[in-house]
Design a protein around this motif. Sequence first.
Motif, PDB file in Angstrom:
ATOM      1  N   TRP A 187      29.267  45.357  31.779  1.00 24.93           N
ATOM      2  CA  TRP A 187      30.026  44.997  30.842  1.00 24.93           C
ATOM      3  C   TRP A 187      30.919  46.637  30.750  1.00 24.93           C
ATOM      4  CZ3 TRP A 187      33.163  41.786  29.217  1.00 24.93           C
ATOM      5  CH2 TRP A 187      33.986  41.918  28.055  1.00 24.93           C
ATOM      6  N   GLY A 188      32.244  46.543  30.650  1.00 22.50           N
ATOM      7  CA  GLY A 188      33.022  47.589  30.959  1.00 22.50           C
ATOM      8  C   GLY A 188      33.520  48.045  32.199  1.00 22.50           C
ATOM      9  N   PHE A 189      33.057  47.422  33.187  1.00 14.21           N
ATOM     10  CA  PHE A 189      33.449  47.583  34.647  1.00 14.21           C
ATOM     11  C   PHE A 189      34.937  47.188  34.887  1.00 14.21           C
ATOM     12  CE2 PHE A 189      34.496  46.106  38.771  1.00 14.21           C
ATOM     13  CZ  PHE A 189      34.045  47.236  39.749  1.00 14.21           C
ATOM     14  N   LYS A 190      35.678  48.188  35.476  1.00 12.87           N
ATOM     15  CA  LYS A 190      36.987  47.786  35.941  1.00 12.87           C
ATOM     16  C   LYS A 190      37.243  47.961  37.156  1.00 12.87           C
ATOM     17  CE  LYS A 190      39.480  48.573  31.561  1.00 12.87           C
ATOM     18  NZ  LYS A 190      38.131  49.081  30.803  1.00 12.87           N
ATOM     19  N   GLY A 191      37.670  47.077  37.969  1.00 10.62           N
ATOM     20  CA  GLY A 191      37.913  47.111  39.681  1.00 10.62           C
ATOM     21  C   GLY A 191      38.213  45.698  39.990  1.00 10.62           C
ATOM     22  N   PRO A 192      39.831  45.662  39.913  1.00  7.90           N
ATOM     23  CA  PRO A 192      40.375  44.553  40.272  1.00  7.90           C
ATOM     24  C   PRO A 192      40.075  43.824  41.580  1.00  7.90           C
ATOM     25  CG  PRO A 192      41.895  46.057  39.624  1.00  7.90           C
ATOM     26  CD  PRO A 192      40.826  46.880  39.685  1.00  7.90           C
ATOM     27  N   LYS A 193      39.932  44.832  42.646  1.00  3.32           N
ATOM     28  CA  LYS A 193      39.362  44.347  43.698  1.00  3.32           C
ATOM     29  C   LYS A 193      38.044  43.713  43.770  1.00  3.32           C
ATOM     30  CE  LYS A 193      42.214  47.577  46.497  1.00  3.32           C
ATOM     31  NZ  LYS A 193      42.377  48.868  47.260  1.00  3.32           N
ATOM     32  N   ALA A 194      37.252  44.291  43.158  1.00  5.39           N
ATOM     33  CA  ALA A 194      35.827  43.573  43.268  1.00  5.39           C
ATOM     34  C   ALA A 194      35.927  42.468  42.184  1.00  5.39           C
ATOM     35  CB  ALA A 194      34.838  44.700  42.932  1.00  5.39           C
ATOM     36  N   PHE A 205      30.039  41.756  40.348  1.00  8.23           N
ATOM     37  CA  PHE A 205      30.373  41.797  41.748  1.00  8.23           C
ATOM     38  C   PHE A 205      29.231  41.722  42.742  1.00  8.23           C
ATOM     39  CE2 PHE A 205      30.800  46.243  40.808  1.00  8.23           C
ATOM     40  CZ  PHE A 205      29.766  46.800  41.567  1.00  8.23           C
ATOM     41  N   PRO A 206      29.084  41.017  43.986  1.00  8.89           N
ATOM     42  CA  PRO A 206      28.265  41.082  44.863  1.00  8.89           C
ATOM     43  C   PRO A 206      28.205  42.543  45.486  1.00  8.89           C
ATOM     44  CG  PRO A 206      29.730  39.385  45.756  1.00  8.89           C
ATOM     45  CD  PRO A 206      30.261  40.157  44.373  1.00  8.89           C
ATOM     46  N   PRO A 248      34.494  42.665  48.353  1.00  7.25           N
ATOM     47  CA  PRO A 248      35.934  42.168  47.699  1.00  7.25           C
ATOM     48  C   PRO A 248      35.718  40.866  47.326  1.00  7.25           C
ATOM     49  CG  PRO A 248      36.202  43.041  49.789  1.00  7.25           C
ATOM     50  CD  PRO A 248      35.000  43.002  49.779  1.00  7.25           C
ATOM     51  N   TRP A 249      36.559  40.683  46.220  1.00  6.53           N
ATOM     52  CA  TRP A 249      36.770  39.250  45.426  1.00  6.53           C
ATOM     53  C   TRP A 249      37.671  38.193  46.376  1.00  6.53           C
ATOM     54  CZ3 TRP A 249      35.575  37.303  40.593  1.00  6.53           C
ATOM     55  CH2 TRP A 249      36.597  36.234  39.881  1.00  6.53           C
ATOM     56  N   ASP A 250      37.117  37.235  46.363  1.00  5.56           N
ATOM     57  CA  ASP A 250      37.688  36.188  47.225  1.00  5.56           C
ATOM     58  C   ASP A 250      38.543  35.385  46.325  1.00  5.56           C
ATOM     59  OD1 ASP A 250      38.460  34.285  48.971  1.00  5.56           O
ATOM     60  OD2 ASP A 250      36.563  33.967  49.824  1.00  5.56           O
TER      61      ASP A 250
END
Lengths: 298, 121
Positions: A50-57, A249-250, A264-266
């Motif tokens: 919680w609190g992670f920011k990383g739009p690509k992930a 994220f994995p 990366p997020w798909d």
Amino acid sequence: MDHKIDRRDFLKLAGLGGAVFASGLSGWAQAAKSAGAQEFYFVQLSDTHWGFKGPKANPDAANTLKKAVAAVNSLERKPDFVVFTGDLTHTTDDPKIRRARMAEFRDIVSALNVKDVRFMPGEHDASLDRGEAYQEFFGKLNYTFDHQGVHFIALDNVSDPKAALGEAQLAWLKQDLDQKRKDAPIVVLTHRPLFALYPQWDWATRDGAVAIDLLLPHKNVTVFYGHIHQEHHHMTGHIAHHAAKSLIFPLPPAGSVPKRGPVPWDANAPYKGMGFRAVEADAEKAGYRIDERPVVKG
Amino acid sequence: MRTTIHRWWATLFLWVAVLGMTGTPAAATDAPVIRLTAKKFEYDRREIVLKKGVPVVLEITSLDRMHGFNLPDFNLRADAVPGVVTRIRFTPDKTGRFVFFCDIFCGDGHETMGGTVIVKD
Ligand SMILES: [Cu+2]
């Protein structure tokens, strides 16, 4: 339900070899509890960061935990308990932000419709202040509890920033195990792998081998952990180690890419590689059936 | 392969003594010295190129806080401590590319703190 499997047969199998059955079957949890009081099931959630920011992930990081809570709440059968195996929050150098994230996390998971919710620290929660903030919000770093004949041991291999259990905790573990019969069903919960899964990515616990040596004389030991953000199953002798997926994220399989970093997020398959698991336990046979569940129904 | 990790005080004493005598960061050995300085969240070298069979001394320190240096393929690790130089002597006995990384959790960026040791024939 369409999916008929012989649950008892499966549990027999699982008890013998620590075999794992990770299935997409949706019917099992609806099966009524059988007369044997020694069967129960719990849910493991891990690495929510919680609190992670990383739009690509994970462009949906602000909602993932809430969706996971909703998914647990919509399980056909209510779990006996829920355990979070560490990295509840994403790390920060700022003690105030750390506490704010822990308060938000606690708030969000208070919506779980399960009374018995257990927490464990990950290095992101506890390594920078040796678990000080964590303990204010979630209590002890390591502890034991018993449920329906199974002895659960939560080990802390993160509040020491060196990723070690430490001599004091190992002595505590030994003392606890000494009181147990050698055939007692034991489940160890921890954040990092106790065995050296892939030291090149620091997927290990510095003194994890000592803990495994203490556990080995016990015939029925199974370990559930997190940290590596993916499902993984491994045996050290007769002890099975099951890593859970993440809810942020994995990560790629060990050594599959030069650098360990989020997959990366798909956009075509949101939440792919993320999820939580339901574990059905048969204390009598020390068998565990694992059902991997998605964050959102596909 | 034997590795020697000096206690920090011994290292510090030696370090100060060597500096005092020569004014250069030479080690009390003829093995080449490679300095490696850690800070959040990187080392000052991404790559360390070594020769197989040639002994080397790594001198490890940190600018900001405690970090770690871990090179698992050679079973080497040391703490990187501000104000202290930790020396590891070793002889690479195999060629290839080997990762090293920080193994003391140091914050948001810890997971990417590392580099590669390249050992050539
Ligand atoms: Cu570091």
